[in-house]
Design a protein around this motif. Structure first.
Motif, short mmCIF file in Angstrom:
data_model
loop_
_atom_site.label_atom_id
_atom_site.label_comp_id
_atom_site.label_asym_id
_atom_site.label_seq_id
_atom_site.Cartn_x
_atom_site.Cartn_y
_atom_site.Cartn_z
N MET A 121 0.84 -1.21 0.00
CA MET A 121 0.00 0.00 0.00
C MET A 121 0.87 1.26 0.00
SD MET A 121 -3.20 -0.53 -0.21
CE MET A 121 -4.43 -1.79 0.03
N ARG B 255 1.80 1.80 -3.44
CA ARG B 255 0.65 2.28 -4.22
C ARG B 255 0.45 3.78 -3.99
NH1 ARG B 255 -4.67 2.87 -5.50
NH2 ARG B 255 -5.56 1.36 -6.96
N PHE B 256 0.56 4.19 -2.73
CA PHE B 256 0.38 5.61 -2.43
C PHE B 256 1.55 6.45 -2.93
CE2 PHE B 256 -3.21 4.08 -0.15
CZ PHE B 256 -4.10 5.15 -0.13
N LYS C 293 -10.85 4.21 -13.18
CA LYS C 293 -11.40 3.57 -11.98
C LYS C 293 -12.16 2.30 -12.36
CE LYS C 293 -14.74 4.23 -8.26
NZ LYS C 293 -15.70 5.14 -7.62
N ILE D 295 -13.67 -3.52 -1.31
CA ILE D 295 -12.42 -3.03 -0.72
C ILE D 295 -11.70 -2.12 -1.71
CG2 ILE D 295 -10.09 -3.76 0.00
CD1 ILE D 295 -11.48 -6.25 1.28
N TRP D 296 -11.65 -2.54 -2.97
CA TRP D 296 -10.94 -1.72 -3.96
C TRP D 296 -11.70 -0.44 -4.29
CZ3 TRP D 296 -7.91 -5.65 -3.07
CH2 TRP D 296 -6.57 -5.52 -3.39
N MET E 224 -13.25 1.34 -2.11
CA MET E 224 -12.81 2.23 -1.04
C MET E 224 -11.36 2.66 -1.25
SD MET E 224 -13.06 1.90 3.14
CE MET E 224 -12.67 0.18 3.09
N LEU E 225 -10.51 1.72 -1.66
CA LEU E 225 -9.11 2.04 -1.90
C LEU E 225 -8.96 3.08 -3.01
CD1 LEU E 225 -6.07 1.63 -1.54
CD2 LEU E 225 -6.26 -0.37 -3.06
N VAL E 226 -9.68 2.90 -4.10
CA VAL E 226 -9.58 3.84 -5.22
C VAL E 226 -10.10 5.22 -4.81
CG1 VAL E 226 -10.42 4.38 -7.55
CG2 VAL E 226 -9.59 2.07 -7.01
N THR F 140 -10.22 6.46 -1.80
CA THR F 140 -9.24 7.00 -0.85
C THR F 140 -8.03 7.52 -1.61
OG1 THR F 140 -10.01 5.53 0.90
CG2 THR F 140 -7.80 6.44 1.15
N SER F 141 -7.60 6.77 -2.60
CA SER F 141 -6.45 7.18 -3.41
C SER F 141 -6.72 8.48 -4.16
CB SER F 141 -6.08 6.07 -4.40
OG SER F 141 -5.68 4.90 -3.72
N TYR G 142 -6.57 11.29 -1.65
CA TYR G 142 -5.17 11.49 -1.30
C TYR G 142 -4.44 12.24 -2.41
CZ TYR G 142 -0.32 10.23 -0.19
OH TYR G 142 1.03 10.26 0.08
#
Length: 103
Positions: A32, A35-36, A58, A82-83, A85-87, A89-90, A93
């Motif tokens: 992660m 990724r960030f 996306k 989960i992804w 939310m990850l996308v 969040t990304s 960010y």
């Protein structure tokens, strides 16, 4: 699509299981962080704030994750959620980083 996995050692006790889960969690966090770091680079590279959110990209990422999850025989709806939310969040960010870089 083939998923590359590392074999797990034999697990005979809950201590064995917990040690593996903790090791895997550590590896996930390290990935992660990478990724960030990519989001940091994207914020630096993208010249227009309006292109940070890319719905086509996306959708492609989420479709890829669904295929990977299916190939790995793990719950596709869960991985998709989960992804999602990850996308999101990304994206948040990256927008924050984009703004910081251009103050």
């Amino acid at each position: 699509m083939m998923i590359e996995t590392t074999s797990l050692p034999p697990m005979e006790t809950m201590t064995d299981v917990r040690e593996q889960v903790d090791r895997i969690d550590s590896e996930i966090i390290a990935l992660m962080a990478q990724r960030f770091a990519c989001m940091d680079a994207a914020a630096r590279i993208k010249q227009d704030r309006n292109v940070v959110r890319d719905e086509a990209r996306k959708a492609a990422v989420l479709q890829n994750v669904k295929q990977l999850a299916a190939a790995a025989r793990i719950p596709v709806p869960t991985m998709a959620a989960i992804w999602e939310m990850l996308v999101e969040t990304s994206i948040g960010y990256e927008l924050q980083k984009w703004d910081q870089l251009r103050k």
